[in-house]
Design a protein around this motif. Structure first.
Motif, PDB file in Angstrom:
ATOM      1  N   THR A 137      36.587  35.312  96.015  1.00 17.24           N
ATOM      2  CA  THR A 137      37.161  34.002  96.316  1.00 17.24           C
ATOM      3  C   THR A 137      38.622  34.158  96.727  1.00 17.24           C
ATOM      4  O   THR A 137      39.358  34.964  96.173  1.00 17.24           O
ATOM      5  CB  THR A 137      37.088  33.096  95.066  1.00 17.24           C
ATOM      6  N   LYS A 138      39.015  33.385  97.740  1.00 20.56           N
ATOM      7  CA  LYS A 138      40.386  33.490  98.242  1.00 20.56           C
ATOM      8  C   LYS A 138      41.382  32.956  97.220  1.00 20.56           C
ATOM      9  O   LYS A 138      41.228  31.843  96.708  1.00 20.56           O
ATOM     10  CB  LYS A 138      40.524  32.738  99.568  1.00 20.56           C
ATOM     11  N   LEU A 139      42.384  33.779  96.926  1.00 16.17           N
ATOM     12  CA  LEU A 139      43.435  33.387  95.991  1.00 16.17           C
ATOM     13  C   LEU A 139      44.778  33.420  96.689  1.00 16.17           C
ATOM     14  O   LEU A 139      44.950  34.125  97.691  1.00 16.17           O
ATOM     15  CB  LEU A 139      43.480  34.365  94.804  1.00 16.17           C
ATOM     16  N   LEU A 140      45.727  32.668  96.166  1.00 14.09           N
ATOM     17  CA  LEU A 140      47.117  32.809  96.600  1.00 14.09           C
ATOM     18  C   LEU A 140      47.806  33.722  95.590  1.00 14.09           C
ATOM     19  O   LEU A 140      47.813  33.440  94.398  1.00 14.09           O
ATOM     20  CB  LEU A 140      47.816  31.441  96.643  1.00 14.09           C
ATOM     21  N   GLU A 141      48.345  34.847  96.084  1.00  9.21           N
ATOM     22  CA  GLU A 141      49.070  35.770  95.210  1.00  9.21           C
ATOM     23  C   GLU A 141      50.560  35.627  95.498  1.00  9.21           C
ATOM     24  O   GLU A 141      51.005  35.837  96.623  1.00  9.21           O
ATOM     25  CB  GLU A 141      48.633  37.219  95.469  1.00  9.21           C
ATOM     26  N   SER A 160      51.669  35.977  90.374  1.00 10.34           N
ATOM     27  CA  SER A 160      50.972  34.772  89.950  1.00 10.34           C
ATOM     28  C   SER A 160      49.778  34.538  90.859  1.00 10.34           C
ATOM     29  O   SER A 160      49.883  34.679  92.078  1.00 10.34           O
ATOM     30  CB  SER A 160      51.936  33.589  90.026  1.00 10.34           C
ATOM     31  N   TYR A 161      48.654  34.186  90.288  1.00 14.34           N
ATOM     32  CA  TYR A 161      47.438  33.927  91.076  1.00 14.34           C
ATOM     33  C   TYR A 161      46.985  32.485  90.890  1.00 14.34           C
ATOM     34  O   TYR A 161      46.952  31.972  89.771  1.00 14.34           O
ATOM     35  CB  TYR A 161      46.299  34.862  90.650  1.00 14.34           C
ATOM     36  N   LEU A 162      46.655  31.849  92.025  1.00 18.60           N
ATOM     37  CA  LEU A 162      46.092  30.499  92.017  1.00 18.60           C
ATOM     38  C   LEU A 162      44.890  30.511  92.963  1.00 18.60           C
ATOM     39  O   LEU A 162      44.846  31.308  93.911  1.00 18.60           O
ATOM     40  CB  LEU A 162      47.122  29.488  92.541  1.00 18.60           C
ATOM     41  N   VAL A 241      46.850  32.369  86.674  1.00 14.81           N
ATOM     42  CA  VAL A 241      46.945  33.619  85.923  1.00 14.81           C
ATOM     43  C   VAL A 241      48.172  34.340  86.438  1.00 14.81           C
ATOM     44  O   VAL A 241      48.368  34.459  87.648  1.00 14.81           O
ATOM     45  CB  VAL A 241      45.694  34.504  86.123  1.00 14.81           C
ATOM     46  N   SER A 242      48.997  34.774  85.519  1.00 16.72           N
ATOM     47  CA  SER A 242      50.260  35.378  85.923  1.00 16.72           C
ATOM     48  C   SER A 242      50.446  36.673  85.154  1.00 16.72           C
ATOM     49  O   SER A 242      50.163  36.744  83.954  1.00 16.72           O
ATOM     50  CB  SER A 242      51.373  34.376  85.597  1.00 16.72           C
TER      51      SER A 242
END
Lengths: 262, 262
Positions: A137-141, A160-162, A241-242
Motif C-alpha cells: 500500500t502506498k505510504l507517505l514517508e 514518519s509513515y502515513l 507510525v514514526s
DNA sequence: GAGTGGTCTAGACCACTGT
DNA sequence: CAGTGGTCTAGACCACTCC
C-alpha cells in the motif's frame, strides 16, 4: 589489570582533573603517548578506545584525539502528546509560536534548525500489519532532522509513515515546503478529521549502524535509542507510525504515568 | 573498505547463511582464521570485534568464539504501574499469584528467578534532592536481580531507594527474606499508609560499565538502557527512587500515553 | 609536505578452559 | 597438558587534515 586499562585510567583521571580542557587535543598517539607510557601503539590505541566508548574522547583522523565537549542534553517527554493535542485546534498564530520539541526542551523556534524530506514508499509487512492495510500500500514517508543551530549534527532523525490515500485528502500535507507545519502532526491529522485516542511508544537501544553513526555525528561505542511511536485514532486504527533515532548519550526520555486514586 | 571489514562481512554472511548454527564455535583465531583470510591476528580480532558489537558473536576466553544464541526479548510496559496499584489492596493470596514482571512478560512466577539484597545507604546529593531530605539521611537500598530460569545472567538489575525512617514503621519491610513481596513495592508502601499519585520514568542509553558488563552477561559493544523510576505519593512527595539497568539489545519498553477527548 | 590517526604484520608471552 | 583467546611489542605503510 591490563596495561591498556591502566593507561586509560590515568588519562581519564588527568582529563577529569582538567589537565586538558574540553575541546583540547591530547598528546599524539605516536610518539607522545607511546613513549610517555612506554607502550606500543596498539596498546595506546586500545586505551583510547575505552575513553571513546565512554564518551570522554573524540578521535579525529588526521587531526588528533580531543577531550569531548559535553553536548547539550535533549529531553523528550510524553507530556508533549497531550500538549500537542490541546494545541491542534488552536489558531494558526498560536500554533506557529512553538512546537513540541521546543515545549520539551524549553528552547525557542530560532534555537533549532529543522529539515524535512518527503517521498512515497510502499508498506512492508511490518507497517502493513500495523496500519491494517495490504503489503505494498502506498505510504507517505517523511524524514525529519532536528539540530541545535550552533551544532553541526542533528540530535534527532525521525521517519514518519502515513497512509497516502488518507493524507491526500489535504494536498497541502504532501508538500514538504509547508514544514515545519504549525501545530505538528496532530494538527495535520485534525485537518483530515482524525482525532487521536492514545500514543504508544516502544523504546530500545542498540549500537548504531554505520549510517546512523555518520548522520548523528556519533562516535564508535556510543549507542542509539530507537523509539517507535504508534498513534491510534479514536476508532482504534493506527494512523501514524514514526521511527525516531536518538543519540543515547545525550538524550533523556521522560515518561509520566498518572495513577487512578483509590 | 578495510581488510577487517571485509573479513567481518564474510563471516557475517556465512553465519547468517547457517554455516555455523547458534551456539556453535567459529574457527579458531589462530591458526584457522588468520591463515584462511591471510591476515594477522590483530586484523582478525578487529573483524570479530565488529561482530561482537553487533551481538552476532560471543567471545569466550580460553574456549573460542561462538555464534550467539538469540536471547529472549524482555518487554516492560508502563501499564504495569496501574496494574500494580490496583493489585496493592488485594488479598495476599491474589497478590502472591503473579508480579509486575510476569504481567509484562506473560510468564509465570516459576519461569523467573529473583534475588534481593538489602543494605543501608546514605543519601547522596542527587537522592537527597529528590526525596527532599538532608544529604546523608539514612536510606534503605535494595538491589534486585531477575533472570530467566534457563539462563545464567539476569536481564534486569534494579536498585531501589526508600527513606529508612519511613520504611521502619513496618519492620517486615526491612527483611530481604520476605522478598519477593507479594504485590510489590506499591503494596509495601500501602502497608505504610502511602498511596502513589504518579510515576515518572527517565530513560537513557549508554555503554555499560565494566561491572554491568559482567553482571548482565553483556558483550563489549552492547549498550544498556538506564531507567530511573521516581514514585510520587498523593501529597507530591517522592517516596521511592529506583534505578534499573537493562540490556539494550534485548529489552523493549512500551509506554502508552492516553489522550483526553476533544 | 609535515603531522596525525588508521590499518596491518609477525611474533612473543600470558591467562583461561578443558582433559 | 594442549588448545584457545587476551595482551603486548616494534615497525611498516596508508589516509586524512592543514599549512
Amino acid at each position: 589489570m591490563a596495561k591498556y586499562e591502566r593507561i586509560a585510567d590515568d588519562l581519564r583521571t588527568r582529563i577529569q582533573a582538567g589537565e586538558w580542557l574540553p575541546g583540547e587535543r591530547l598528546p599524539t598517539e605516536t610518539p607522545d603517548l607511546t613513549t610517555c607510557y612506554k607502550a606500543s601503539l596498539n596498546t595506546v590505541r586500545q586505551a583510547l578506545g575505552l575513553l571513546v566508548a565512554e564518551g570522554l574522547v573524540d578521535k579525529v583522523h588526521g587531526r588528533g584525539n580531543f577531550v569531548r565537549k559535553p553536548r547539550k542534553p535533549v529531553t523528550r517527554t510524553n507530556g508533549r502528546h497531550q500538549w500537542e493535542k490541546d494545541r491542534a485546534r488552536e489558531s494558526e498564530g498560536t500554533r506557529r509560536e512553538t512546537g513540541a520539541t521546543e515545549h520539551d526542551t524549553g528552547l525557542t523556534v530560532s534555537d533549532l534548525v529543522f529539515s524535512a524530506d518527503f517521498r512515497e514508499a510502499e508498506a512492508n509487512e511490518d507497517l502493513a500489519d500495523l496500519f491494517g492495510v495490504p503489503v505494498g500500500t502506498k505510504l507517505l514517508e517523511r524524514t525529519y532532522r532536528t539540530r541545535y543551530r550552533e551544532e553541526d549534527e542533528p540530535f534527532n532523525v525521525a521517519k514518519s509513515y502515513l497512509v497516502y490515500e488518507v493524507v491526500e485528502a489535504n494536498p497541502a500535507l504532501l508538500d514538504p515546503a509547508h514544514e515545519p507545519w504549525p501545530g505538528g502532526t496532530q494538527n495535520q491529522l485534525f485537518t483530515l478529521g482524525i482525532e487521536l485516542d492514545r500514543i504508544e511508544e516502544r523504546v530500545s537501544a542498540r549500537s548504531p549502524t554505520a549510517e546512523e553513526t555518520e548522520e548523528l555525528g556519533l562516535k564508535a561505542g556510543v549507542s542509539v535509542l530507537v523509539l517507535r511511536k504508534i498513534s491510534y485514532d479514536i476508532t482504534g486504527n493506527v494512523v501514524e507510525v514514526s521511527e525516531v533515532t536518538l543519540p543515547g548519550d545525550r538524550t533523556e526520555m521522560v515518561f509520566t504515568t498518572p495513577l487512578d486514586r483509590w
